[in-house]
Scaffold this motif. Structure first.
Motif, short mmCIF file in Angstrom:
data_model
loop_
_atom_site.label_atom_id
_atom_site.label_comp_id
_atom_site.label_asym_id
_atom_site.label_seq_id
_atom_site.Cartn_x
_atom_site.Cartn_y
_atom_site.Cartn_z
N ARG A 22 0.84 -1.20 0.00
CA ARG A 22 0.00 0.00 0.00
C ARG A 22 0.88 1.25 0.00
O ARG A 22 0.59 2.21 -0.72
N HIS A 23 1.94 1.25 0.78
CA HIS A 23 2.85 2.40 0.80
C HIS A 23 3.39 2.68 -0.59
O HIS A 23 3.52 3.84 -1.00
N GLN A 25 1.92 2.31 -3.29
CA GLN A 25 0.84 2.81 -4.15
C GLN A 25 0.43 4.24 -3.78
O GLN A 25 -0.35 4.87 -4.50
N LEU A 26 0.94 4.76 -2.65
CA LEU A 26 0.53 6.09 -2.20
C LEU A 26 1.24 7.17 -3.02
O LEU A 26 2.28 6.93 -3.63
N THR A 27 0.66 8.36 -3.02
CA THR A 27 1.14 9.45 -3.88
C THR A 27 2.44 10.06 -3.35
O THR A 27 2.47 11.18 -2.83
N THR A 346 -3.97 6.93 -2.88
CA THR A 346 -3.12 6.19 -3.80
C THR A 346 -3.04 6.97 -5.12
O THR A 346 -3.83 7.89 -5.36
N GLU A 349 -6.38 6.61 -6.85
CA GLU A 349 -7.46 7.40 -6.23
C GLU A 349 -7.32 8.89 -6.55
O GLU A 349 -8.32 9.59 -6.74
N ASP A 354 1.91 7.56 -11.61
CA ASP A 354 2.87 7.01 -10.64
C ASP A 354 4.29 6.92 -11.18
O ASP A 354 5.19 6.43 -10.51
#
Length: 357
Positions: A22-23, A25-27, A346, A349, A354
């Motif tokens: 998850r980290h 995938q974060l912005t 993310t 979101e 990315d």
């Protein structure tokens, strides 16, 4: 050897991997939040949840007196312990201020104060903090002449800490900060540190409440005498706690073990709390991943204990107050680490590229 009422499990590796994914995938660039990411990931492993939380949190301040103060090892008299307990309950100490800053509750435990806490004063001035009366005995013996306590008393103190940790976990606390109050407890902590790390006494002894150079030398001599008199077994941490430890230190040891067994993160304060933590790790090594070091104290023995615990402190503000002050100051860091995983968007979101081609 004192036996754990409940075994400590390894961190949940699946939750760790999910939190790490998850980290990524974060912005933000992967790894760009550094230690904050690792804190959140470890919290996930502790709680067995991809998105952990560091709230609610509590500071547990164990209070106990030390007979070794008869040897002149502290700049303050032992009467200060009960006076400070009243200050904690009234909300006027540094720990109260810093706990309020972190939105944490304060639990004060009389596990070995030399006098009875005047409950009428507590009731008159209580600012909402909880007082636990769990006295094992009225202060320890003078370890320079005799064991600080019996093995049975040390095990009772461990059980008090365990009971409190279990109850707080049932109440839903996710993070517990370790705090203490006890005039003379840097002397006991230095003795524990020397025995359990094998370091010479002068390397782990500091000024405590403000001793002079001559006072530190005298303190070292007293500790060396205590170790020689009692011959604590470095392979038996409960024996060490009993012979040269403190009731509040043993209580924090039991609390640390209970928190880990119930998957509650533990924020370790300074020198005294770290002495309790190393005793806990020597009793059960599986507790180590549940520990977060808040800061590096100016007490020289604290660096040695942090190295022995393999813990990286979050900050170094030249603090040496105790009470759980450094641990309370670190709580918002853990809360921020958890909230990043929960609240940060993310790339998908947020509709942000990315950077992966």
């Amino acid at each position: 050897m004192w036996k754990l009422p409940k075994q400590i499990e390894q961190l949940n590796q699946e939750s760790i991997e999910q939190a790490r994914m998850r980290h990524d995938q974060l912005t933000k660039p992967p790894g760009s939040l550094g230690m904050l990411e690792e804190i959140g990931i470890r919290l996930a492993g502790i709680q067995g949840a991809t998105i952990p939380t560091a709230e609610p949190a509590a500071v547990v301040v164990m209070a106990g007196d030390h007979g070794v103060t008869e040897e002149g090892v502290s700049a303050f008299p032992s009467e200060v312990t009960v006076q400070m307990v009243l200050n904690f309950m009234a909300g006027g100490a540094a720990i109260n201020v810093l706990a309020r800053n972190a939105g944490a509750d304060v639990h004060v435990v009389d596990i070995g104060v030399k006098a009875d806490i005047p409950l009428e004063q507590v009731q008159a001035g209580n600012s909402g903090n909880r007082l636990w009366i769990e006295k094992v005995r009225y202060g320890t013996g003078n370890m320079a002449k005799e064991p600080a306590m019996t093995r049975d008393e040390a095990e009772q103190a461990l059980s008090v800490g365990w009971k409190i940790g279990r109850e707080l976990s049932v109440q839903g606390y996710k993070v517990i900060a370790l705090g203490e109050m006890g005039i003379g407890n840097t002397t006991a902590s230095a003795a524990i540190a020397s025995v359990l790390t094998g370091k010479p006494v002068p390397e782990v002894v500091g000024a405590g409440t403000g001793l002079s150079t001559e006072g530190i030398r005298h303190k070292s001599e007293v500790i060396e005498r205590a170790i020689a008199t009692n011959a604590p077994d470095p392979q038996d941490p409960v024996d060490v706690l009993a012979k040269v430890g403190g009731l509040e230190i043993a209580g924090l040891t039991g609390l640390t073990l209970a928190c880990a067994a119930h998957r509650v993160a533990v924020v370790v304060d300074g020198f005294i709390a770290s002495a309790a933590a190393i005793a806990a790790v020597r009793i059960e090594p599986a507790v180590q991943p549940y520990l977060f070091a808040s800061h590096k104290s100016v007490e020289p023995g604290h660096r040695i204990l942090l190295e022995a615990l393999d813990l990286q402190p979050l900050f170094d503000f030249s603090m040496r107050l105790g009470e759980g002050s450094g641990a309370s100051l670190a709580l918002p860091v853990l809360q921020g680490a958890a909230r990043v995983l929960k609240e940060m968007a993310t790339f998908a979101e947020a509709g942000v590229s990315d950077g992966v081609s």
